[in-house]
Design a protein around this motif. Structure first.
Motif, mmCIF file in Angstrom:
data_model
loop_
_atom_site.group_PDB
_atom_site.id
_atom_site.type_symbol
_atom_site.label_atom_id
_atom_site.label_comp_id
_atom_site.label_asym_id
_atom_site.label_seq_id
_atom_site.Cartn_x
_atom_site.Cartn_y
_atom_site.Cartn_z
ATOM 1 N N GLN A 29 -0.673 -13.773 2.910
ATOM 2 C CA GLN A 29 0.692 -13.270 3.102
ATOM 3 C C GLN A 29 0.687 -11.738 3.114
ATOM 4 N N LEU A 30 -0.057 -11.136 2.195
ATOM 5 C CA LEU A 30 -0.138 -9.675 2.127
ATOM 6 C C LEU A 30 -0.728 -9.091 3.411
ATOM 7 N N SER A 31 -1.705 -9.789 3.980
ATOM 8 C CA SER A 31 -2.337 -9.271 5.197
ATOM 9 C C SER A 31 -1.348 -9.224 6.368
ATOM 10 N N LYS A 32 -0.348 -10.078 6.323
ATOM 11 C CA LYS A 32 0.649 -10.117 7.393
ATOM 12 C C LYS A 32 1.872 -9.243 7.097
ATOM 13 N N ARG A 33 2.292 -9.238 5.821
ATOM 14 C CA ARG A 33 3.518 -8.520 5.449
ATOM 15 C C ARG A 33 3.309 -7.775 4.130
ATOM 16 N N PRO A 34 2.569 -6.680 4.154
ATOM 17 C CA PRO A 34 2.192 -6.003 2.901
ATOM 18 C C PRO A 34 3.317 -5.262 2.179
ATOM 19 N N PHE A 35 4.404 -4.997 2.859
ATOM 20 C CA PHE A 35 5.458 -4.187 2.231
ATOM 21 C C PHE A 35 6.597 -5.019 1.640
ATOM 22 N N ILE A 36 6.413 -6.336 1.533
ATOM 23 C CA ILE A 36 7.500 -7.162 0.993
ATOM 24 C C ILE A 36 7.572 -7.095 -0.530
ATOM 25 N N TYR A 37 6.531 -6.591 -1.173
ATOM 26 C CA TYR A 37 6.540 -6.487 -2.628
ATOM 27 C C TYR A 37 6.785 -5.050 -3.056
ATOM 28 N N LYS A 38 7.274 -4.896 -4.266
ATOM 29 C CA LYS A 38 7.748 -3.595 -4.722
ATOM 30 C C LYS A 38 6.619 -2.623 -5.063
ATOM 31 N N SER A 39 6.964 -1.360 -4.945
ATOM 32 C CA SER A 39 6.063 -0.282 -5.349
ATOM 33 C C SER A 39 6.044 -0.201 -6.873
ATOM 34 N N THR A 40 4.987 0.385 -7.400
ATOM 35 C CA THR A 40 4.878 0.584 -8.846
ATOM 36 C C THR A 40 4.929 2.069 -9.152
ATOM 37 N N GLU A 41 4.827 2.398 -10.428
ATOM 38 C CA GLU A 41 4.809 3.806 -10.818
ATOM 39 C C GLU A 41 3.455 4.454 -10.529
ATOM 40 N N PHE A 42 2.463 3.644 -10.162
ATOM 41 C CA PHE A 42 1.146 4.165 -9.812
ATOM 42 C C PHE A 42 1.158 4.567 -8.345
ATOM 43 N N ASN A 43 0.668 5.732 -8.037
ATOM 44 C CA ASN A 43 0.733 6.317 -6.705
ATOM 45 C C ASN A 43 0.192 5.392 -5.610
ATOM 46 N N GLY A 44 1.087 4.936 -4.739
ATOM 47 C CA GLY A 44 0.698 4.121 -3.597
ATOM 48 C C GLY A 44 0.348 2.672 -3.907
ATOM 49 N N ARG A 80 1.271 -1.190 -4.965
ATOM 50 C CA ARG A 80 2.338 -2.192 -4.934
ATOM 51 C C ARG A 80 1.886 -3.376 -5.780
ATOM 52 N N VAL A 81 2.837 -4.261 -6.139
ATOM 53 C CA VAL A 81 2.490 -5.408 -6.980
ATOM 54 C C VAL A 81 3.090 -6.689 -6.402
ATOM 55 N N ALA A 82 2.230 -7.707 -6.320
ATOM 56 C CA ALA A 82 2.649 -9.031 -5.849
ATOM 57 C C ALA A 82 2.482 -10.015 -7.002
ATOM 58 N N PRO A 83 3.583 -10.579 -7.511
ATOM 59 C CA PRO A 83 3.496 -11.517 -8.632
ATOM 60 C C PRO A 83 3.047 -12.914 -8.202
ATOM 61 N N ILE A 84 2.287 -13.549 -9.094
ATOM 62 C CA ILE A 84 1.890 -14.956 -8.917
ATOM 63 C C ILE A 84 1.996 -15.595 -10.302
ATOM 64 N N GLY A 85 3.155 -16.084 -10.660
ATOM 65 C CA GLY A 85 3.339 -16.698 -11.976
ATOM 66 C C GLY A 85 3.035 -15.721 -13.096
ATOM 67 N N ASN A 86 2.047 -16.059 -13.932
ATOM 68 C CA ASN A 86 1.661 -15.201 -15.058
ATOM 69 C C ASN A 86 0.718 -14.080 -14.650
ATOM 70 N N PHE A 87 0.433 -13.960 -13.375
ATOM 71 C CA PHE A 87 -0.529 -12.978 -12.887
ATOM 72 C C PHE A 87 0.126 -12.062 -11.870
ATOM 73 N N SER A 88 -0.527 -10.919 -11.615
ATOM 74 C CA SER A 88 -0.058 -9.989 -10.597
ATOM 75 C C SER A 88 -1.256 -9.432 -9.850
ATOM 76 N N ILE A 89 -1.052 -9.247 -8.553
ATOM 77 C CA ILE A 89 -2.059 -8.585 -7.725
ATOM 78 C C ILE A 89 -1.532 -7.178 -7.446
#
Length: 107
Positions: A46-61, A63-72
């Motif tokens: 999903q990220l490879s097709k639509r990488p900007f659908i998840y929110k930015s973080t406070e870390f420069n550049g 983003r974070v994609a949640p998966i239940g109890n985990f995050s990418i």
């Protein structure tokens, strides 16, 4: 839109493998780890097709994609997505900064 290449840093890869091994040892079964592997594979496609659908973080550049109890945690750079951390959200969040810093150094 062009499909992007997904690359895992050494740090993120080790984190993900560690999580998979933990659940195999804890459950004495590969069932949950296989399920998690499938979820992560779907999320990275999903990220490879639509990488900007998840929110930015406070870390420069980053983003974070949640998966239940985990995050990418990942960065988008042109046609490349770099997974910089695979994080268990139940861990101490102070350790996340250290993990993201380490992934930048081990790229």
């Amino acid at each position: 839109m062009a499909k992007r290449i997904v690359i895992w840093t050494k740090t993120a890869d080790l984190q993900f493998i560690g999580v998979l091994e933990y659940w195999v040892n804890r459950n004495k079964s590969t069932t949950y780890s296989k399920k998690l592997l499938d979820l992560v594979s779907k999320k990275t496609r999903q990220l490879s097709k639509r990488p900007f659908i998840y929110k930015s973080t406070e870390f420069n550049g980053v983003r974070v994609a949640p998966i239940g109890n985990f995050s990418i945690y990942y960065k988008v750079d042109g046609l490349q997505i770099t997974i910089v951390a695979f994080w268990d959200n139940r861990q101490d969040p102070k350790e996340l900064f250290s993990a993201l810093k380490k992934s930048k150094e081990s790229k």
